[in-house]
Design an enzyme around this catalytic site. Structure first.
Site, PDB file in Angstrom:
ATOM      1  N   GLU A 274       0.889  -1.169   0.000  1.00  0.00           N
ATOM      2  CA  GLU A 274       0.000   0.000   0.000  1.00  0.00           C
ATOM      3  C   GLU A 274       0.916   1.206   0.000  1.00  0.00           C
ATOM      4  O   GLU A 274       1.613   1.464   0.989  1.00  0.00           O
ATOM      5  CB  GLU A 274      -0.895  -0.013   1.247  1.00  0.00           C
ATOM      6  CG  GLU A 274      -1.771  -1.258   1.391  1.00  0.00           C
ATOM      7  CD  GLU A 274      -2.851  -1.365   0.337  1.00  0.00           C
ATOM      8  OE1 GLU A 274      -3.182  -0.345  -0.295  1.00  0.00           O
ATOM      9  OE2 GLU A 274      -3.363  -2.486   0.122  1.00  0.00           O
ATOM     10  N   CYS A 308      -2.316   8.779   3.639  1.00  0.00           N
ATOM     11  CA  CYS A 308      -2.020   8.341   2.259  1.00  0.00           C
ATOM     12  C   CYS A 308      -3.164   8.641   1.317  1.00  0.00           C
ATOM     13  O   CYS A 308      -2.954   8.891   0.136  1.00  0.00           O
ATOM     14  CB  CYS A 308      -1.693   6.859   2.254  1.00  0.00           C
ATOM     15  SG  CYS A 308      -2.972   5.857   2.994  1.00  0.00           S
TER      16      CYS A 308
END
Ligand code: NAP
Length: 536
Positions: A274, A308
């Site tokens: 990720e 993020c």
């Protein structure tokens, strides 16, 4: 392996902590035996950890060497064997008990997150919420998802075929500092429910949330050391972790992701990543202005923009620009920037000086090349040396760093667009593809645009929480933003090796001797034709 640390090694320096900080560490302090120390001969190297919120030293923790990592994994493998054999309903009971323990201790956990990361309390709470929701989801659904499944076999009726999900073994997790609780715990819980043991390397700046998770898991009754934490630099521990793990779950920058992908590929182990993003939001001409402005503020500045999936680009239709921009700026300017554990703060200090420099560099570079600062743009040293105001830029052009590079801070650029088509093409003009959002009153149009966005998650009339919070659905990045997924079925099955067991009854598959190969091929051919003809 022996644990060699004594309490004096921990050397907690309480002097500069407030009462609340002391209480949090008292209740969830890492015990000496929780800290991996593997070499009885040598004194561990102690590393001082400083609070991003108060700048005070929290504690000194022992780091481990790359050469000691194998011992930690050997221990994990032993513990994992017993765990893999534990009935999944027992795993469920223990993980639900972990949820209860976390909910009971959440105030102390919030203190620890804020303390080591600096984020505001509301953003810290999102982490607790996320871990509780994820853990509950996998506790309740793992049995169904991982139950052996019967499927059609090679020969109808005669072949009985079953799919089994076998735990990988030891899952190595490498996590970043920005969501130190969520990214240490949520992926681990999925792997644990799938029957694996865990060795976690948290970012060196934020080990305490990870250690708190360990304490909470063991207090809830999960086997001691099923979840182990190793502390040390990624460069030193990463290689040995990959060498010893059966699967690697990584969250962090795309650059580090590439390094780990190469090493995992060489080792032929599964790898899930990720990674970074340059997330974009579209404000269509018919967007609900006030709702969109409030949603955009949250999407850009939660966790001080060190999220993020937070938004760094907003494409606003020219017909709504004059209404949306003032509404957005008004809210941005009202945000409370504080270095406190108070729920009232909207945004906290950044994690470290390097992050401050990155944000300042992107702003200065943009301004030097002609961008305008509409809000913020500087530090507020009276609050903290790393307290950066939420900042909004416009007139940003492709030659500016902020145009295409991830800032990962409280900085967003606004762009005026003429049409939905132009917005879509600009949103997709990046190597990243993590998260995105579309605001519109026309849900049909927004949904038809969403499928054309090159990103793993698209939120309609929300910034990130709608997609992130939909934990039944997978979450992951397109392009340079990642490989594989967390959440949903995908986020669990990846922690297993999928095995097919086919049991053949009555006759083996192949030409019977009495029939011969040619006649057998004819039988098969007739069968294939019948399949096509009758759509079998
Ligand atoms: P980073 O430098 O890649 O560090 C992340 C983790 O990797 C840390 O634990 C770090 O350890 C470790 N590490 C560093 N170099 C390594 C190596 N060569 N081998 C193995 N491990 C290594 O990431 P960051 O810049 O601090 O974190 C921010 C980035 O993470 C942003 O790009 C953000 O978008 C991304 N992120 C993505 C998601 C997502 O879900 N997609 C979530 C959060 C953050 P040490 O620092 O202790 O050495």
């Amino acid at each position: 392996m022996t644990d060699t640390l004594s309490s004096k090694n921990l050397a907690f320096k309480f002097a500069q902590l407030d009462k609340r900080g002391r209480r949090a560490l008292d209740s969830l302090a890492p015990r000496p035996q929780d800290l991996c120390s593997t070499n009885p001969q040598s004194e561990p190297v102690m590393e001082s950890k400083t609070s991003a919120l108060t700048d005070s030293v929290i504690a000194e923790l022992p780091t481990i060497k790359g050469s000691d990592v194998a011992v930690v994994f050997d221990r994990a493998r032993e513990i994992g064997k017993a765990w893999a054999a534990t009935d999944i309903r027992e795993r469920k009971r223990l993980v639900l008990s972990f949820v209860d323990t976390l909910l009971k201790e959440y105030e102390a956990v919030l203190d620890i997150i804020q303390w080591e990361n600096g984020k505001n309390r509301g953003s810290a709470y999102e982490e607790v919420y996320d871990v509780a929701m994820n853990s509950r989801y996998y506790a309740l659904h793992a049995e169904r998802i991982l139950r052996s499944k019967s499927v059609a076999g090679a020969v109808p009726v005669l072949t009985k075929t079953q799919i089994n999900f076998v735990p990988k073994g030891v899952v190595g997790i490498i996590s970043p500092w920005n969501y130190p609780l969520t990214l240490a715990a949520s992926d681990a819980i999925a792997a644990i429910m799938a029957g694996n043991s865990i060795v976690l390397k948290p970012d060196s700046q934020t080990p305490f949330s990870a250690l708190a998770i360990k304490a909470l898991m063991e207090r809830a009754g999960l086997p001691r050391n099923l979840f182990q934490v190793v502390i040390g630099s990624g460069r030193e521990l990463g290689g040995p972790m990959i060498e010893n793990a059966n699967y690697i779950m990584f969250t962090g920058s795309s650059q580090t992701g590439r390094t780990i992908a190469r090493q995992s590929g060489e080792k032929l182990i599964g790898f899930s990543a990720e990674l970074g993003g340059k997330n974009a939001m579209i404000i269509r001409a018919d967007a609900p202005v006030e709702r969109a402005a409030a949603g955009a503020v949250k999407a850009c500045f939660s966790s001080s923009g060190q999220l993020c999936i937070s938004m760094e680009r907003i494409y606003i239709h020219k017909d709504i620009w004059d209404r949306f921009v003032p509404a957005f700026l008004k809210r941005v300017k009202e945000m409370k920037l504080e270095a406190s554990m108070d729920w009232k703060a909207d945004i906290g200090p950044l994690i470290n000086d390097a992050q401050v420099e990155k944000v300042a560099e992107h702003i200065n570079d943009a301004v030097a090349k002609g961008a305008k600062v509409l809000a913020g743009g500087h530090l507020v040293p009276e609050v903290s040396n790393r307290a950066f105001l939420p900042t909004v830029l416009t007139d940003v052009t492709p030659d500016m760093k902020v145009f295409g590079e991830e800032t990962f801070g409280p900085l967003v650029s606004l762009y005026k667009v003429d049409s939905d088509e132009q917005a879509l093409s600009l949103v997709n003009a990046t190597n990243y593809g993590l998260n995105s959002a579309i605001w519109s009153d026309d849900l049909k149009i927004a949904q038809s645009m969403a499928i054309r966005v090159e990103a793993g998650t698209v939120n309609i009339n929300d910034g990130y929480a709608a997609a992130w919070g939909s934990i039944h659905a997978p979450s992951g990045g397109f392009k340079d933003s990642g490989l594989s997924h967390r959440h949903g079925v995908e986020g669990l099955v990846k922690y297993t090796d999928v095995q097919t067991v086919a049991t053949q009854r009555l006759m083996h598959i192949g030409a019977p001797k009495w029939l011969g190969e040619k006649a057998w091929a004819k039988v098969l051919h007739t069968y294939l034709r019948a399949q096509r003809r009758f759509d079998l």
